[in-house]
Design a protein around this motif. Structure first.
Motif: not given
Length: 218
Positions: A158-175, A119-129
């Motif tokens: 933007r925040q990862l749904p259900g959290t206050r974590l910005p998606l930049r942290a998700v994108h960085a982890a994915h990349a 789910e987290v990987g999909a969120a990262a892929a979605a914002v990159v796309a």
């Protein structure tokens, strides 16, 4: 435990995994630094992808206890890795960037969410796309640095749904390849900090002032 000139890793594949992490980091910044901290049998390799306000850490298990706190060139560390021996020569220390002087706290984190890694990987892929698609819709004269930076800021703040974590942290982890392990991803917080803990490492942001993202490689 004594400081030494070489590190030996616990598993045969650890050097190759660390090499992959550093190579991804160096895509953003060929002059990147890495802060190395060890107090026992785990080495923490801290980096900061350029133009993110995100700190990343890649833990690596060591064959023997080590006491170490040193900031080095990420490129020199990559060159110092010996994948056949699963070891690395310690590069000479460098004058660290400002981020290296303020690392996230080690303890006191409170879990706030647990999500499947898919789910987290999909969120990262979605914002990159989305970033790619919206960039491609711009006419060439509109693809200015300021326009692309504003678009990146909009998307990755933007925040990862259900959290206050910005998606930049998700994108960085994915990349950086930290989401590849098929284990649940946890979001944690501590006063002033938010953290995404994945199977292969973590990304952390200050919870106050989450702006400032610029265009990054995808």
């Amino acid at each position: 435990m004594t400081e030494q000139s070489e590190m030996a890793f616990a598993e045969a594949g650890e050097a190759a995994e660390l090499a992959a992490y550093l190579a991804r980091q160096l895509r953003w910044d060929r002059t990147a630094a890495a802060r190395l901290k060890a107090e026992g049998e785990v080495l923490a390799v801290f980096t900061r992808p350029a133009r993110f306000e995100v700190l990343a850490v890649r833990p690596v298990r060591l064959r023997a206890p080590l006491a170490l706190d040193r900031t080095v060139s990420a490129g020199e560390l990559l060159e110092a890795l010996d994948e056949e021996r699963s070891a690395a020569r310690l590069p000479a220390p460098v004058t660290g960037p400002s981020w290296a002087g303020l690392l996230p706290p080690r303890g006191g984190w409170r879990p706030v969410a647990e999500l499947p890694h898919q789910e987290v990987g999909a969120a990262a892929a979605a914002v990159v796309a989305e970033f790619r698609e919206r960039t491609e819709r711009l006419a060439p004269p509109e693809r200015t640095r300021s326009t692309l930076d504003a678009l990146a800021e909009e998307i990755w703040s933007r925040q990862l749904p259900g959290t206050r974590l910005p998606l930049r942290a998700v994108h960085a982890a994915h990349a950086l390849g930290l989401l590849r392990a098929a284990v649940p991803v946890r979001v944690l917080e501590r006063a002033g900090w938010l953290r995404l803990r994945a199977g292969l490492g973590s990304t952390t942001v200050r919870s106050a002032g989450v702006g400032g993202l610029s265009v990054t490689p995808l």
